[in-house]
Design a protein around this motif. Structure first.
Motif, PDB file in Angstrom:
ATOM      1  N   UNK A   1      33.029  59.637  41.061  1.00  0.00           N
ATOM      2  CA  UNK A   1      33.122  58.232  41.480  1.00  0.00           C
ATOM      3  C   UNK A   1      33.587  58.130  42.932  1.00  0.00           C
ATOM      4  N   UNK A   2      34.502  59.001  43.331  1.00  0.00           N
ATOM      5  CA  UNK A   2      35.032  58.986  44.689  1.00  0.00           C
ATOM      6  C   UNK A   2      33.947  59.202  45.733  1.00  0.00           C
ATOM      7  N   UNK A   3      32.941  59.981  45.391  1.00  0.00           N
ATOM      8  CA  UNK A   3      31.893  60.354  46.348  1.00  0.00           C
ATOM      9  C   UNK A   3      30.626  59.515  46.210  1.00  0.00           C
ATOM     10  N   UNK A   4      30.702  58.383  45.518  1.00  0.00           N
ATOM     11  CA  UNK A   4      29.581  57.444  45.525  1.00  0.00           C
ATOM     12  C   UNK A   4      28.752  57.379  44.270  1.00  0.00           C
ATOM     13  N   UNK A   5      29.149  58.115  43.206  1.00  0.00           N
ATOM     14  CA  UNK A   5      28.431  58.064  41.924  1.00  0.00           C
ATOM     15  C   UNK A   5      26.970  58.469  42.070  1.00  0.00           C
ATOM     16  N   UNK A   6      26.767  59.647  42.625  1.00  0.00           N
ATOM     17  CA  UNK A   6      25.391  60.131  42.803  1.00  0.00           C
ATOM     18  C   UNK A   6      24.687  60.338  41.473  1.00  0.00           C
TER      19      UNK A   6
ATOM     20  N   UNK B   1      45.837  53.164  44.202  1.00  0.00           N
ATOM     21  CA  UNK B   1      44.561  52.597  43.778  1.00  0.00           C
ATOM     22  C   UNK B   1      43.810  51.969  44.950  1.00  0.00           C
ATOM     23  N   UNK B   2      44.525  51.259  45.813  1.00  0.00           N
ATOM     24  CA  UNK B   2      43.868  50.635  46.963  1.00  0.00           C
ATOM     25  C   UNK B   2      43.380  51.672  47.964  1.00  0.00           C
ATOM     26  N   UNK B   3      44.170  52.714  48.197  1.00  0.00           N
ATOM     27  CA  UNK B   3      43.736  53.754  49.128  1.00  0.00           C
ATOM     28  C   UNK B   3      42.522  54.482  48.588  1.00  0.00           C
ATOM     29  N   UNK B   4      42.530  54.778  47.296  1.00  0.00           N
ATOM     30  CA  UNK B   4      41.366  55.428  46.694  1.00  0.00           C
ATOM     31  C   UNK B   4      40.126  54.563  46.862  1.00  0.00           C
ATOM     32  N   UNK B   5      40.268  53.272  46.602  1.00  0.00           N
ATOM     33  CA  UNK B   5      39.140  52.348  46.722  1.00  0.00           C
ATOM     34  C   UNK B   5      38.581  52.334  48.140  1.00  0.00           C
ATOM     35  N   UNK B   6      39.449  52.236  49.129  1.00  0.00           N
ATOM     36  CA  UNK B   6      38.991  52.053  50.506  1.00  0.00           C
ATOM     37  C   UNK B   6      38.584  53.357  51.176  1.00  0.00           C
ATOM     38  N   UNK B   7      38.875  54.490  50.560  1.00  0.00           N
ATOM     39  CA  UNK B   7      38.454  55.775  51.111  1.00  0.00           C
ATOM     40  C   UNK B   7      37.328  56.409  50.302  1.00  0.00           C
ATOM     41  N   UNK B   8      36.789  55.681  49.329  1.00  0.00           N
ATOM     42  CA  UNK B   8      35.663  56.162  48.526  1.00  0.00           C
ATOM     43  C   UNK B   8      34.348  55.844  49.204  1.00  0.00           C
ATOM     44  N   UNK B   9      33.323  56.639  48.882  1.00  0.00           N
ATOM     45  CA  UNK B   9      31.963  56.317  49.312  1.00  0.00           C
ATOM     46  C   UNK B   9      31.433  55.187  48.439  1.00  0.00           C
ATOM     47  N   UNK B  10      30.586  54.347  49.025  1.00  0.00           N
ATOM     48  CA  UNK B  10      30.120  53.153  48.342  1.00  0.00           C
ATOM     49  C   UNK B  10      30.711  51.927  49.014  1.00  0.00           C
TER      50      UNK B  10
ATOM     51  N   UNK C   1      21.155  54.940  47.660  1.00  0.00           N
ATOM     52  CA  UNK C   1      22.198  55.494  48.512  1.00  0.00           C
ATOM     53  C   UNK C   1      23.565  55.093  47.971  1.00  0.00           C
ATOM     54  N   UNK C   2      24.635  55.661  48.528  1.00  0.00           N
ATOM     55  CA  UNK C   2      25.967  55.343  47.989  1.00  0.00           C
ATOM     56  C   UNK C   2      26.283  53.861  47.945  1.00  0.00           C
ATOM     57  N   UNK C   3      25.719  53.077  48.865  1.00  0.00           N
ATOM     58  CA  UNK C   3      26.054  51.657  48.881  1.00  0.00           C
ATOM     59  C   UNK C   3      25.529  50.907  47.663  1.00  0.00           C
ATOM     60  N   UNK C   4      24.729  51.561  46.825  1.00  0.00           N
ATOM     61  CA  UNK C   4      24.301  50.915  45.582  1.00  0.00           C
ATOM     62  C   UNK C   4      25.477  50.711  44.636  1.00  0.00           C
ATOM     63  N   UNK C   5      26.548  51.464  44.853  1.00  0.00           N
ATOM     64  CA  UNK C   5      27.740  51.356  44.012  1.00  0.00           C
ATOM     65  C   UNK C   5      28.725  50.381  44.633  1.00  0.00           C
ATOM     66  N   UNK C   6      28.927  49.236  43.975  1.00  0.00           N
ATOM     67  CA  UNK C   6      29.995  48.331  44.368  1.00  0.00           C
ATOM     68  C   UNK C   6      31.246  48.789  43.625  1.00  0.00           C
TER      69      UNK C   6
END
Length: 724
Positions: free
Chosen positions: A433-438, A515-524, A447-452
């Motif tokens: 999930x951290x890397x964009x849910x490939x 949780x907020x840092x994980x969210x804002x540093x994840x791909x997507x 692409x990773x931006x498909x994951x909100x």
């Protein structure tokens, strides 16, 4: 035309456009009803209280009833009386005693006042909806109003933020503005309040690029809620697909919404609106007759094949809109285009989007709705976001929506919550999930931006409540705490609800930062729930849909803890914006870079060595590191200049104990600590580390280290940094 003088000229008019259309000389009225036998246009005074005249619409073209009134003007209030068979067992529920609203109405006057007269059948009759009610409903109904659509947009331009640069802020127009001390009192709870300087400045300083507004289509309060003294606060109960909700307007003018959009655009902020085309406010077979039901029930709704008296309900709201019917599909498409072309919104989030894909009860991914959107020259240029599920069989479709669509990724939400509350055996899910849910999006060419990505949304706990409650506390909803989801993946840090224990409160603040840092540093694409950045609570209510009060409204009272959290979120958003490593356009390759031996991403154990395949499966593993190579972007900026970035090292520890983490021996210079969620501010203590040294990774914490690139490339001009 005199206010009391009856209209004398009635011309044939045209079947398109649907609705009431002012052309500068008169008004064309057009209403689709395939099964109606007669249609009357009812005209009211400007307040909507007194009926002035009824005009029979004699023209009918392709099941569209139409007329043109050269004497009509903007501001005229109107509705329809539609005649036809009342045979619920055959799917028909015409009742000419009930005033029905134009599905294409662009404005309303007055409010719905609940009464038994609003129902097509007699409440309390032993035959229920098979009975027939002859009371007039018009005195209890709002009325449609002819709109003058002219508005001076000037040089308004869409911000057109690239998907990978977006930071979404999900918000409620009323809830965000109701208690803001710097917004003038008369503007609180309104579009004008959101457009005023204090609100705009806050959003800009926060650094978000896009606001996602909870439903702003006109909606009604449920009768059962009003009888309990509650209101439908969220607004997922649509009455009109073209009109903005009048209660959010302090001026009573539609142009107030347009002014809000124009003002947000001028600040560089996109506007996405949450739309509900899957069901209407008319409920199940025992619901009221307000619009679609009385216009042509058999066309507008999906009816049960076994007994057409009943509705197929894939939404949990009593009915499902029938997009298999071409005129109903056209209505939805016309509505979407209207909000883009006339209201200038930048995109849509589709509530229960799987219901829109259903054809004959099954979810069809390449069905008519998606085909029509894909070829539409207006709609295929805006942001399209799906809530990729509904409540019917086969409705859960995360990862399966067509190209061009992004999706709310609830697997991201669940994986991150479970990891940070300390569940074991999740580091593989966490990393994916951290890397964009490939696994969900890469296989179809997305692409990773498909994951909100989101940790919280309007539906469920706020972030503060995720770390403060193990159980939901929905007693205020009046349903015996039986409503709302029981599967929250939350952890109260040892005490249920508010506490004076400083250790518990400190841990809760740390978990929020994690949780907020994980969210804002994840791909997507990250989505922040409005108020999470200042620790908003709903007192443990995870289904506050009916709480139009201080449970739902943002409390802007700032404490030291809230100030620290807000500053932390601002800095993280600015960090994300400054470094393309955290907003990649493509998934990681996981292989050595061209001309080198180092992968673009490395997963590390606490000893600094790369993880083996077997080690991903360890139940006890709760600590891992992620190395991101700045040279491994393999991307270009908007002008085609190759992108390069610093190297980053992310260290995660969901275990309760401190773990010394060895800095990997990757060739290069020293590392500098930027973020450490174990610190109250989230800012790491100044620290310079060489490969082979250890970092004291505290229990339940996240650390970000940066190593400047050895040979910087000439960068494109960066955006102005957000103020902390």
């Amino acid at each position: 035309m005199s206010k009391d003088k009856p209209i004398t000229a009635v011309w044939p008019g045209k079947p398109y456009p649907r609705g009431a259309t002012w052309d500068g000389q008169g008004v064309n009225f057009a209403l689709f009803s395939e099964h109606a036998e007669r249609v009357e246009l009812a005209i009211f005074d400007e307040t909507g209280r007194r009926e002035r005249q009824r005009i029979e619409m004699r023209e009918r073209t392709d099941h569209v009833w139409h007329c043109y009134l050269p004497e009509a003007r903007p501001g005229m209030a109107y509705g329809y009386h539609v005649y036809g068979p009342y045979k619920p067992e055959e799917g028909h529920r015409f009742n000419p005693h009930k005033l029905v609203l134009d599905p294409y109405a662009k404005d309303f006057v007055g409010q719905l006042r609940w009464s038994d007269a609003l129902y097509g059948y007699t409440i309390g009759h032993k035959r229920e909806d098979l009975s027939f009610d002859r009371r007039e409903s018009a005195p209890h109904m709002p009325k449609c109003r002819v709109l003058e659509t002219a508005f001076t947009w000037g040089d308004d331009r869409r911000p057109e933020v690239p998907w990978h640069d977006m930071v979404i802020y999900e918000m409620h127009v009323r809830g965000f503005t109701m208690r803001h001390p710097e917004i003038p009192e008369r503007m609180r709870g309104t579009y004008a309040g959101l457009a005023c300087a204090p609100a705009i400045n806050y959003l800009k300083r926060l650094g978000v690029t896009t606001v996602e507004l909870m439903p702003v289509h006109a909606y009604v309060n449920d009768r059962y809620l009003e009888e309990k003294g509650l209101r439908n606060y969220w607004g997922y109960n649509t009455l009109g697909f073209f009109a903005p909700e009048p209660r959010y307007s302090c001026s009573g003018k539609v142009k107030e919404f347009k002014t809000m959009v124009k003002t947000l655009h001028s600040a560089g902020i996109e506007v996405i609106i949450d739309v509900v085309y899957n069901h209407s406010c008319e409920g199940n077979h025992l619901g009221p007759t307000l619009s679609l039901r009385g216009i042509d029930n058999a066309s507008y709704y999906i009816l049960s094949e076994e007994n057409r008296r009943y509705y197929n309900d894939f939404t949990g709201c009593g009915n499902t809109i029938n997009l298999m019917h071409p005129r109903v599909l056209q209505m939805v498409m016309d509505s979407l285009r209207y909000w883009v072309e006339e209201m200038h919104v930048d995109g849509f989030r589709f509530d229960l989007a799987s219901a829109l894909a259903r054809e004959r009860g099954r979810v069809e991914h390449l069905g008519g709705f998606f085909d029509v959107i894909r070829q539409d020259p207006t709609l295929n240029q805006v942001k399209l976001i799906a809530e990729p599920w509904d409540l019917g069989h086969g409705g859960y479709q995360v990862g399966n929506f067509p190209l061009g669509w992004a999706e709310w990724n609830d697997r991201y939400r669940d994986g991150m919550r479970a990891y940070w509350k300390g569940d074991g055996g999740l580091i593989g899910e966490f990393a994916t999930r951290l890397t964009g849910s490939s696994d969900l999006y890469g296989r179809t060419g997305k692409r990773p931006h498909a994951s909100i990505n989101f940790i919280t949304a309007h539906d469920g706990f706020t972030l503060h409540d995720v770390v403060s409650y193990n159980e939901k506390h929905n007693e205020a909803n009046g349903e015996g705490n039986a409503d709302g989801n029981n599967h929250n993946l939350s952890w109260n840090c040892g005490v249920e609800g508010p506490t004076d224990d400083p250790q518990v409160n400190a841990l809760r603040e740390r978990q929020k930062r994690n949780l907020l840092a994980t969210l804002l540093l994840s791909q997507g694409v990250p989505m922040i729930l409005s108020g999470d950045e200042i620790g908003r609570t709903q007192r443990g209510n995870n289904n506050a849909y009916c709480q139009d009060n201080e449970i739902s409204w943002l409390d802007w009272t700032m404490t030291p803890e809230r100030e620290q959290l807000l500053g932390f979120v601002r800095r993280l958003i600015a960090l994300r914006r400054a470094h393309p490593t955290f907003r990649r356009r493509d998934f990681f390759a996981g292989r050595p870079l061209v001309g080198g031996h180092l992968k673009d991403i490395l997963w590390l154990k606490p000893d600094g060595h790369e993880m083996s395949t077997e080690e991903w499966e360890h139940e006890h593993a709760r600590c891992l590191g992620m190395y991101l190579s700045g040279a491994g972007l393999d991307d270009v900026d908007a002008r085609g200049v190759p992108l390069e970035d610093d190297d980053f090292l992310l260290l995660f520890n969901a275990d309760a104990n401190e773990i010394p983490f060895t800095i990997p021996t990757i060739p290069g210079g020293p590392w500098f600590a930027l973020v450490d969620t174990a610190e109250p501010t989230g800012q790491a203590q100044p620290r310079r580390l060489q490969p082979g040294e250890t970092y004291p990774l505290q229990g339940r914490s996240l650390v970000l280290l940066r190593r400047p690139m050895a040979v910087p490339l000439t960068p494109s001009p960066p955006p102005a940094p957000a103020s902390a």
